[in-house]
Design a protein around this motif. Structure first.
Motif, PDB file in Angstrom:
ATOM      1  N   LEU A  31       0.823  -1.206   0.000  1.00 41.77           N
ATOM      2  CA  LEU A  31       0.000   0.000   0.000  1.00 41.77           C
ATOM      3  C   LEU A  31       0.858   1.257   0.000  1.00 41.77           C
ATOM      4  O   LEU A  31       0.516   2.251  -0.622  1.00 41.77           O
ATOM      5  N   GLU A  32       1.987   1.216   0.685  1.00 39.13           N
ATOM      6  CA  GLU A  32       2.831   2.393   0.795  1.00 39.13           C
ATOM      7  C   GLU A  32       3.576   2.690  -0.498  1.00 39.13           C
ATOM      8  O   GLU A  32       3.717   3.835  -0.896  1.00 39.13           O
ATOM      9  N   LEU A  81      -7.176 -11.095   1.932  1.00 36.15           N
ATOM     10  CA  LEU A  81      -7.262 -10.784   0.510  1.00 36.15           C
ATOM     11  C   LEU A  81      -6.413 -11.801  -0.232  1.00 36.15           C
ATOM     12  O   LEU A  81      -5.205 -11.907   0.018  1.00 36.15           O
ATOM     13  N   VAL A  82      -7.045 -12.576  -1.114  1.00 40.97           N
ATOM     14  CA  VAL A  82      -6.354 -13.623  -1.858  1.00 40.97           C
ATOM     15  C   VAL A  82      -6.051 -13.103  -3.256  1.00 40.97           C
ATOM     16  O   VAL A  82      -6.965 -12.779  -4.022  1.00 40.97           O
ATOM     17  N   LEU A  83      -4.784 -12.994  -3.568  1.00 41.70           N
ATOM     18  CA  LEU A  83      -4.348 -12.518  -4.866  1.00 41.70           C
ATOM     19  C   LEU A  83      -4.607 -13.589  -5.919  1.00 41.70           C
ATOM     20  O   LEU A  83      -4.704 -14.770  -5.586  1.00 41.70           O
ATOM     21  N   PRO A  84      -4.692 -13.212  -7.189  1.00 46.81           N
ATOM     22  CA  PRO A  84      -4.913 -14.205  -8.250  1.00 46.81           C
ATOM     23  C   PRO A  84      -3.846 -15.292  -8.278  1.00 46.81           C
ATOM     24  O   PRO A  84      -4.110 -16.413  -8.678  1.00 46.81           O
ATOM     25  N   LEU A  89      -2.998 -12.056   1.814  1.00 51.85           N
ATOM     26  CA  LEU A  89      -2.653 -10.894   2.619  1.00 51.85           C
ATOM     27  C   LEU A  89      -3.653 -10.845   3.765  1.00 51.85           C
ATOM     28  O   LEU A  89      -4.861 -10.786   3.526  1.00 51.85           O
ATOM     29  N   MET A  90      -3.165 -10.868   4.997  1.00 47.26           N
ATOM     30  CA  MET A  90      -4.058 -10.898   6.157  1.00 47.26           C
ATOM     31  C   MET A  90      -3.959  -9.584   6.923  1.00 47.26           C
ATOM     32  O   MET A  90      -2.855  -9.108   7.195  1.00 47.26           O
ATOM     33  N   ILE A  91      -5.118  -9.027   7.249  1.00 45.78           N
ATOM     34  CA  ILE A  91      -5.184  -7.763   7.963  1.00 45.78           C
ATOM     35  C   ILE A  91      -6.135  -7.924   9.135  1.00 45.78           C
ATOM     36  O   ILE A  91      -7.232  -8.466   8.978  1.00 45.78           O
ATOM     37  N   ALA A  92      -5.727  -7.459  10.296  1.00 51.17           N
ATOM     38  CA  ALA A  92      -6.601  -7.433  11.467  1.00 51.17           C
ATOM     39  C   ALA A  92      -6.790  -5.982  11.873  1.00 51.17           C
ATOM     40  O   ALA A  92      -5.831  -5.218  11.954  1.00 51.17           O
ATOM     41  N   ILE A  93      -8.035  -5.599  12.090  1.00 53.03           N
ATOM     42  CA  ILE A  93      -8.366  -4.227  12.478  1.00 53.03           C
ATOM     43  C   ILE A  93      -9.102  -4.283  13.803  1.00 53.03           C
ATOM     44  O   ILE A  93     -10.076  -5.026  13.947  1.00 53.03           O
ATOM     45  N   ASN A 111     -13.805  -1.879   4.988  1.00 51.82           N
ATOM     46  CA  ASN A 111     -12.343  -1.777   5.031  1.00 51.82           C
ATOM     47  C   ASN A 111     -11.685  -2.721   4.037  1.00 51.82           C
ATOM     48  O   ASN A 111     -10.668  -2.381   3.433  1.00 51.82           O
ATOM     49  N   GLY A 112     -12.250  -3.912   3.857  1.00 54.31           N
ATOM     50  CA  GLY A 112     -11.725  -4.837   2.856  1.00 54.31           C
ATOM     51  C   GLY A 112     -11.833  -4.278   1.449  1.00 54.31           C
ATOM     52  O   GLY A 112     -10.905  -4.408   0.638  1.00 54.31           O
ATOM     53  N   LEU A 113     -12.950  -3.613   1.150  1.00 60.66           N
ATOM     54  CA  LEU A 113     -13.114  -2.992  -0.165  1.00 60.66           C
ATOM     55  C   LEU A 113     -12.135  -1.834  -0.355  1.00 60.66           C
ATOM     56  O   LEU A 113     -11.548  -1.673  -1.424  1.00 60.66           O
ATOM     57  N   LYS A 114     -11.944  -1.038   0.693  1.00 61.48           N
ATOM     58  CA  LYS A 114     -10.998   0.083   0.596  1.00 61.48           C
ATOM     59  C   LYS A 114      -9.576  -0.416   0.360  1.00 61.48           C
ATOM     60  O   LYS A 114      -8.845   0.141  -0.467  1.00 61.48           O
ATOM     61  N   ILE A 115      -9.184  -1.447   1.071  1.00 59.41           N
ATOM     62  CA  ILE A 115      -7.846  -2.020   0.893  1.00 59.41           C
ATOM     63  C   ILE A 115      -7.709  -2.579  -0.523  1.00 59.41           C
ATOM     64  O   ILE A 115      -6.684  -2.395  -1.177  1.00 59.41           O
TER      65      ILE A 115
END
Length: 186
Positions: A31-32, A81-84, A89-93, A111-115
């Protein structure tokens, strides 16, 4: 290693063992730095295929698993989020504000859609274990409360930014296995 320790010892440096990299570190890194790179590393060329096939291949499908949860410890969202290519990618909020269980489900999906948008995803299959949220977003159920209507409008705005989004309801136990493992590990 010892040689480096002796050489760097004169500078008052302290060597620390390397710790484990958390799952969200890769997502943070992508993301950065993704917006700074104009070219993509993957160049695809299929001269024998039609435009439709090329269009589908240039925007592959990503899969988003999400789960919002509330318990005595607070509220949180788990996003995978599973890439093709199959990478996860695992995110905890962790939410520092009061939410109901349904609000947590909406928050995790939003948040999943934004990411996903930040990652440049165009085609997305979002999987949620909340039958209420899935049916409200897909138009099967009506959103009644003012808070729920706000969440629904936010979802619709985000979905319009994708080329295509499919929102699917998955059984409770299947969604929990994917995301709950990481929710309450602080």
């Amino acid at each position: 290693m010892l040689k480096w320790g002796v050489e760097l010892g004169q500078f008052d440096l302290e060597c620390m063992p390397r710790t484990a990299i958390k799952g969200h570190a890769l997502a943070d890194f992508l993301l950065e730095f993704d917006s700074e790179v104009d070219d993509k590393a993957l160049v695809v060329s299929h001269p024998s295929h039609t435009e439709d096939v090329l269009e589908e291949f240039s925007h592959p499908w990503w899969i988003l698993h999400e789960d919002g949860a509330v318990n005595n410890g607070g509220a949180a969202a788990g996003i995978v989020l599973v890439l093709p290519e199959g990478h996860h990618l695992m995110i905890a909020i962790y939410f520092k504000f009061y939410v109901t269980n349904n609000d947590a489900e909406y928050e995790s999906l939003i948040n999943g859609l934004k990411i996903s948008l930040e990652m440049g995803v165009r085609n997305l299959i979002a999987k949620s274990d909340s039958e209420l949220v899935v049916n409200q977003v897909n138009g099967g159920f009506q959103a009644r409360g003012p808070q729920t209507k706000l969440y629904l409008r936010c979802m619709q705005r985000l979905i319009r930014k994708f080329k295509e989004v499919r929102l699917e309801c998955v059984p409770w136990d299947r969604g929990k296995r994917i995301t709950t493992r990481m929710l309450w590990k602080k």
